[in-house]
Design a protein around this motif. Sequence first.
Motif, PDB file in Angstrom:
ATOM      1  N   THR A 168       0.873  -1.207   0.146  1.00 39.45           N
ATOM      2  CA  THR A 168       0.076   0.017  -0.050  1.00 39.45           C
ATOM      3  C   THR A 168       0.917   1.274   0.010  1.00 39.45           C
ATOM      4  N   LYS A 169       1.930   1.295   0.787  1.00 38.85           N
ATOM      5  CA  LYS A 169       2.839   2.416   0.878  1.00 38.85           C
ATOM      6  C   LYS A 169       3.258   2.612  -0.524  1.00 38.85           C
ATOM      7  N   ASN A 170       4.115   1.567  -1.171  1.00 39.17           N
ATOM      8  CA  ASN A 170       4.834   1.749  -2.160  1.00 39.17           C
ATOM      9  C   ASN A 170       3.956   2.169  -3.409  1.00 39.17           C
ATOM     10  N   ARG A 171       2.586   2.059  -3.350  1.00 38.70           N
ATOM     11  CA  ARG A 171       1.697   2.508  -4.504  1.00 38.70           C
ATOM     12  C   ARG A 171       1.637   4.074  -4.533  1.00 38.70           C
ATOM     13  N   TRP A 172       1.709   4.472  -3.428  1.00 37.73           N
ATOM     14  CA  TRP A 172       1.815   6.159  -3.492  1.00 37.73           C
ATOM     15  C   TRP A 172       2.950   6.687  -3.319  1.00 37.73           C
ATOM     16  N   LEU A 173       4.116   5.641  -3.271  1.00 39.45           N
ATOM     17  CA  LEU A 173       5.463   6.368  -3.323  1.00 39.45           C
ATOM     18  C   LEU A 173       6.021   7.348  -4.287  1.00 39.45           C
ATOM     19  N   PHE A 174       5.539   7.142  -5.400  1.00 43.42           N
ATOM     20  CA  PHE A 174       5.975   7.835  -6.560  1.00 43.42           C
ATOM     21  C   PHE A 174       4.937   8.321  -7.464  1.00 43.42           C
ATOM     22  N   TYR A 175       4.873   9.166  -8.297  1.00 44.49           N
ATOM     23  CA  TYR A 175       3.870   9.815  -9.070  1.00 44.49           C
ATOM     24  C   TYR A 175       4.669  10.359 -10.406  1.00 44.49           C
ATOM     25  N   ILE A 176       4.099  10.389 -11.507  1.00 44.30           N
ATOM     26  CA  ILE A 176       4.756  10.887 -12.797  1.00 44.30           C
ATOM     27  C   ILE A 176       4.010  11.928 -13.422  1.00 44.30           C
ATOM     28  N   LEU A 177       4.512  13.095 -13.828  1.00 42.97           N
ATOM     29  CA  LEU A 177       4.069  14.140 -14.391  1.00 42.97           C
ATOM     30  C   LEU A 177       3.799  14.033 -16.048  1.00 42.97           C
ATOM     31  N   ALA A 178       2.889  14.993 -16.451  1.00 42.09           N
ATOM     32  CA  ALA A 178       2.853  14.590 -17.748  1.00 42.09           C
ATOM     33  C   ALA A 178       3.871  14.682 -18.882  1.00 42.09           C
ATOM     34  N   ASN A 179       4.942  15.565 -18.096  1.00 40.62           N
ATOM     35  CA  ASN A 179       6.252  15.563 -19.233  1.00 40.62           C
ATOM     36  C   ASN A 179       7.057  14.538 -18.915  1.00 40.62           C
ATOM     37  N   GLY A 180       6.652  13.543 -18.132  1.00 36.98           N
ATOM     38  CA  GLY A 180       7.641  12.132 -17.972  1.00 36.98           C
ATOM     39  C   GLY A 180       8.292  12.159 -16.938  1.00 36.98           C
ATOM     40  N   ASN A 181       8.365  13.441 -16.067  1.00 39.60           N
ATOM     41  CA  ASN A 181       9.103  13.639 -14.871  1.00 39.60           C
ATOM     42  C   ASN A 181       8.723  12.574 -13.772  1.00 39.60           C
ATOM     43  N   VAL A 182       9.312  11.653 -13.251  1.00 40.41           N
ATOM     44  CA  VAL A 182       8.848  10.716 -12.028  1.00 40.41           C
ATOM     45  C   VAL A 182       9.311  11.639 -10.729  1.00 40.41           C
ATOM     46  N   VAL A 183       8.295  11.737  -9.856  1.00 35.77           N
ATOM     47  CA  VAL A 183       8.391  12.590  -8.743  1.00 35.77           C
ATOM     48  C   VAL A 183       8.428  11.466  -7.599  1.00 35.77           C
ATOM     49  N   LEU A 184       9.139  11.782  -6.523  1.00 32.50           N
ATOM     50  CA  LEU A 184       9.135  10.993  -5.143  1.00 32.50           C
ATOM     51  C   LEU A 184       8.012  11.711  -4.249  1.00 32.50           C
ATOM     52  N   ASN A 185       7.238  11.002  -3.938  1.00 30.88           N
ATOM     53  CA  ASN A 185       6.172  11.402  -3.083  1.00 30.88           C
ATOM     54  C   ASN A 185       5.975  10.815  -1.766  1.00 30.88           C
ATOM     55  N   GLY A 186       7.253  10.284  -1.138  1.00 29.59           N
ATOM     56  CA  GLY A 186       7.359   9.612   0.289  1.00 29.59           C
ATOM     57  C   GLY A 186       8.701  10.057   0.516  1.00 29.59           C
ATOM     58  N   SER A 187       9.167   9.300   1.594  1.00 30.30           N
ATOM     59  CA  SER A 187      10.493   9.261   2.046  1.00 30.30           C
ATOM     60  C   SER A 187      11.025   7.713   1.631  1.00 30.30           C
ATOM     61  N   LEU A 188      12.231   7.683   1.726  1.00 31.51           N
ATOM     62  CA  LEU A 188      12.846   6.332   0.999  1.00 31.51           C
ATOM     63  C   LEU A 188      13.743   5.811   2.526  1.00 31.51           C
ATOM     64  N   ASP A 189      13.664   4.752   2.652  1.00 27.61           N
ATOM     65  CA  ASP A 189      14.613   4.116   3.588  1.00 27.61           C
ATOM     66  C   ASP A 189      15.390   2.805   3.160  1.00 27.61           C
ATOM     67  N   TYR A 190      16.789   3.083   2.922  1.00 25.12           N
ATOM     68  CA  TYR A 190      17.579   2.109   2.532  1.00 25.12           C
ATOM     69  C   TYR A 190      17.366   0.596   3.303  1.00 25.12           C
ATOM     70  N   ALA A 191      17.216   0.866   4.809  1.00 24.61           N
ATOM     71  CA  ALA A 191      17.234  -0.160   5.539  1.00 24.61           C
ATOM     72  C   ALA A 191      15.924  -1.096   5.339  1.00 24.61           C
ATOM     73  N   LYS A 192      15.044  -0.495   4.706  1.00 22.70           N
ATOM     74  CA  LYS A 192      13.576  -1.153   4.354  1.00 22.70           C
ATOM     75  C   LYS A 192      13.600  -1.619   3.173  1.00 22.70           C
ATOM     76  N   ASN A 193      13.981  -1.013   1.964  1.00 21.12           N
ATOM     77  CA  ASN A 193      13.944  -1.559   0.503  1.00 21.12           C
ATOM     78  C   ASN A 193      15.031  -0.895   0.009  1.00 21.12           C
ATOM     79  N   THR A 194      15.818  -1.327  -0.928  1.00 22.38           N
ATOM     80  CA  THR A 194      17.290  -1.015  -1.626  1.00 22.38           C
ATOM     81  C   THR A 194      16.837  -0.745  -2.862  1.00 22.38           C
ATOM     82  N   PHE A 195      15.474  -1.356  -3.530  1.00 23.82           N
ATOM     83  CA  PHE A 195      15.252  -1.353  -4.866  1.00 23.82           C
ATOM     84  C   PHE A 195      13.894  -1.417  -5.318  1.00 23.82           C
ATOM     85  N   TYR A 196      13.347  -0.636  -6.065  1.00 22.02           N
ATOM     86  CA  TYR A 196      12.114  -0.647  -6.758  1.00 22.02           C
ATOM     87  C   TYR A 196      12.035  -0.607  -8.289  1.00 22.02           C
ATOM     88  N   GLN A 197      10.865  -1.172  -8.566  1.00 17.90           N
ATOM     89  CA  GLN A 197      10.796  -1.323 -10.205  1.00 17.90           C
ATOM     90  C   GLN A 197       9.394  -0.750 -10.488  1.00 17.90           C
TER      91      GLN A 197
END
Length: 1294
Positions: A168-197
């Motif tokens: 649930t958290k990861n679904r809202w962690l990112f969003y993308i703008l109309a120009n293709g810019n992928v924007v971070l929508n939350g906080s990242l924690d290397y200890a919890k997760n090191t990789f997203y696809q």
Amino acid sequence: MAWRSLVLLPFLLAAVSGNTAPFFNMSFVYVPEDLELGQHAFQLTAIDFDGDSLTYSISGPESFYFSVDAQTGNVTLRNSLDREHQARLTITVRVFDGMNDAVSRKLAIIVEDRNDNAPVFQHLPYETFVPENTKLGSIIYTVFANDIDTGNASKVSYSIEEVIPDNTKNRWLFYILANGNVVLNGSLDYAKNTFYQLKILAKDGGGMLHNVLTFQNSSTYLSVTILDEPNLDPRFLNEPYSSSVPENCALGTTVLTVTAMDRDTGVNDNISYSITNASVPFAISSTTGTITVSGLLDREQLPGEEVLLEVTAREMHLDIHGKVALARTLVTVTVTDVNDNKPQFYHCSLPSCNFSTGAQNNFRGNIIEHSSSRLPVSNLSIVAHDPDKSINSNYELYLQGPNASAFTVSPAKIVGTGEVQLLVQDPSSVDYEISHIMVVQIIANDMGNPADCCSTATVTISLIDSNDHIPEFPQNTYNLSVVEGSPAGTIISPNITAYDPDSGVLGQITYQLLPESIRKIFMVNATTGAVLVQNGSLLDRETRSIYYANLQAKDGGNLVGTTVLEITVLDYNDMAPIVTGSYFISVEEGLNIRTQIQAIDNDEPGNLNSKLGFKILPGPFSNNFTINASTGEMHSKEPLDREALEDEQGQMVVTVKVYDHGTPQLSTLVNVTITVGDTNDNAPMFLKQFYEFSVFEDSPESFVGMVEATDADQTDINSRISFLLQRGSGSSNFLIRSSRLGPGHYGGQLSVDTNMSLDYDTLQQKLFSLVVLADNTAAENVGDTASVSVVVHILDINDEPPTVSLQDVHISENGTQQGLVYTLVASDPDTNHSLVFEELAVTCFKGASSAGEVCWDWFVLAPNGSVLVNSSDIDYELCDRVVLTLRAEDLYTERGNRYSQNETLRILITDVNDNTPLFLPIVETFVVVPEISPVDLQVATVKATDADSGLKGTITFSIVSVVLVDDKGVSRPFENLFKVVTTPEQDSYVGSIQVASNLDGSLKGQYQVTVEAQDREAPVHTAQTVLNIFAVDQSYRIRLQFMTTVDEVQSNSENIKVALTTATKAGVYVVAIRTIEDTRAAQVKAKSVMEAYFVYSNGTALDVNQLSVLIQSNPLVLAELVNLGLAVIGPGEVAKPTRETELIGIIAGLAAFLLIFILVITLVLILTTRSYKRKLSAMKALKVATTFSPAMAQQGAGIPGTNQYNAEGANPMLNLSLNPSHDLGFHEDSSSVASMNSLDENTVNAPGDNNLKAKQGKTQLTDPTDEEVLVAALNMKEPTKTAYINTTFTTTDL
């Protein structure tokens, strides 16, 4: 002349009222790119004012896409369009009305866009690395998808469809703008997760496709790798830390090593260590964490034998908040004793001694003379003290000095601290009368420290004088004993009495104990002499085991007798064993430990109360160790195993009971803490001995399976497992990612590499035998590696398109082969397939050009791949190559393209010699000037083609006949006059007609040359054509007289020819330049003459009059020619005819005269009537002549070799173009057309010359009354400048 007009009238009417050709009024059309094959594309429409039936056709390389109905002009689609491949097509459209030549024009076809393309992501693959502290709202990547459609269909919008891992958290962690810019929508924690696809969907704005609003989309993945940032403090490993070090050890001695690790595992910053305690004799390596001794260690100067060090571990770089990342821990260092102190003497009494003050070397005391042996020296308070510990504090006491033999020291040995007494040993030596003062030296000798062993105390003893009769005790010494701790009043001895012979008061004995200090502990009944306990709390054998007291018996004369009471304090088991030191032991696993439990019992040595025993109390680890019950030496039964311990810190606490053998038995418990350090002594172990997985082909990123392994090591750093694939065949097709499932439990997720697409059909073996390695890497040493075999079976999917194998097919034309001519072969690597063939298009070629639709029905492709001949009309000349565009279809396809690539089967048509050579139309007019035409000069060309190939189409030209047709239509054959040379060109052959022998320049007319073309392979085919070569006779040779010499004319010949060409636009052919021989006809004195012809490309030539008019019409050229020496323009000299020629001329003249006489008699009336009309026409011509220049004269077709025209009232060509379609009227009577450009005077303008006026005035016409109207007109337009008059110019009858 009237009848000739009547003859030409029907032809003029036909030209005015003839059939007009149709025409197109369309220049471009629009066709949608999604138009299906066979559908209507556009309509060809031509306009024909005559209403003729029209036939339409199309051609050109790009007509391949269309078919046209020849009758209706309806154009349908034959091959699929693709605007993105070609947005504009150009074809040639042609219409034919059956009457005129076919009309053609270029037609532009604009392909309209349809939404048939999905957005395509550019610059793949997408991957980015993002620090874990990236701020909210930051742009982490920009994707771009291009849609090559137009309009809304090219506008791309983006959305994120899926985020892996999916929660649930990861679904809202990112969003993308109309120009293709992928924007971070939350906080990242290397200890919890090191990789997203991120699965990113690109969708266009929609557009019409097959008349349906269609939205196209495509997706791709963005790999986001989280970069660890320093946001966690470091952590110490293997806490708590404790160690021991002997005092006075060398500087730099290693105590122990602390280890801290950066919890930001992805950063793994360097760590520096420091000790924060102030003023401690220890230092720590900032890099390794090794604690060493940095100052002199003196256990006796320390507040305690345990030193607590506060160690701080700092990361080298600031954390993300700009603060120092650090951690602290306590290190307990026990400083063990070393015999480094000698015993010293202090002036005090126990237990109130302060040993921090300086030691003393001089003491004073007193004693009565002749005191009994063993009697202590009074008023002497000496305490000996050795600050060392335990056995290191043992020392002996003995006396030195001149009086040492009179005394003895007690006790002789002391452990640590003890009171020292001087006892009389030889009473006789203690004699006041001998010496009032005695001096002895007490030596304290530490035998364990020979280097610095001894201290000396000098005691000065003052002797007290006594009476002679003193009370005497029966015994000099009484050995008494009392149990330590006895209560007050306890009788030690019921009576000890003395005898004093003195009587009376002097004999009355009063008992008291000496010294006075002993009275705190003991008391004596002053009357009876009973010895009692005064204060039992002071009786502590462990502090003092023997008390020496003087029991004084004092008589009334104050004479005193004494005896020595040796009171032995009997041991009572009141002292529990004392364990010396603390027992914190650090050991690496796999080793045995051995330690000595050191304890003392201050009860009396040598009895059961001080005899110690050792045993291990039951506990979790009691079975792992054993202890010597007598010596206290404890050791492990077997090497220690860190993995056998449940404690996270790896600690084993063993409780040892130290007990004595007294009654009651006393004991002390001590905890021995063994910290077992983890070593990487366990290899990873897979949970299974063999793994077997399967995965479908062509599934990149697909999860294949998970292997699991455990590591029994207890620390995270030693039990950490990473999986990797051993390099081998097929290992590069897979990826494995490690994940922690629990403490020491890791899983390796095996998946297909994102960049690999396994193809079942191309694999020789349908499985991969992989070796997965499980490797645990400790902080400083590499552990063992385990391996397991993994077999991955590749499952087939019918996803491979079939492939078609083709080779060229050769077919003879004209239907010589029928039925099956070829069988297609296709293959499909999928295990289950069913293949059929489909014909997509038929293309006809003739050479490199399209042959239209002529071959469409020649062949048929059956679904089973059979290619059949379907027509007997196969014609090599129409089409020599048929290209069948076809494909194979796999009916069982599950995924991907079910069709093979579009293949082309070339059917090559074999030629048969069935075509006759074909002469190409001749549009040129061929002219020859016999006088200047040498042998081998090319005078005409023919072109012919043969649709056959090879020798069948190789053409050889030959001349069949040559006939000269003169102006009167009389034909005359010639032989060997011309020859032909054959030259091949692209797609045709050229016959060069050349002069074979000298031509007769006096002959007028045209040569009709019959040329034959013949191919070279049986059956031989021939074709003939007739060429007309117009001969320019000598009557058109013009003499140009110059006032310069021959040499000057020759040197200026090029300039003269340029000037003449500029004025006439005709070709100038110079025959000769020579010295003038006869100037009788001239009125000027010329020196040289140039004879030349002026011939146009249409076969007409200029005569003297025409040349004169053209030169006069261009003043600049005229001036140039005059400057070059031109004086007179006249006709050329013609060779006199022979007698034979004259005879033929006379006969022809008589015949002509007879014919003319008959015509004159018949038409005399008509001619008389029209004479007047001609004069009126002349008047009109006069009016026109006054307003138009010769350059604007009416044009008409000229008859080659003549100066006459085929339309009444026409002017000469005068370098105007000739329409070759007009009839030149070669067969008309040359005398029937008169020139309207006749001149009675031909002048060459020259610079002004006043003398010319007289000459001009002398020129008289023979009959002024017969002056023609046109001459009069020309006289009126006479140039203002003076001109030379050449009377040799003749005037043509109007």
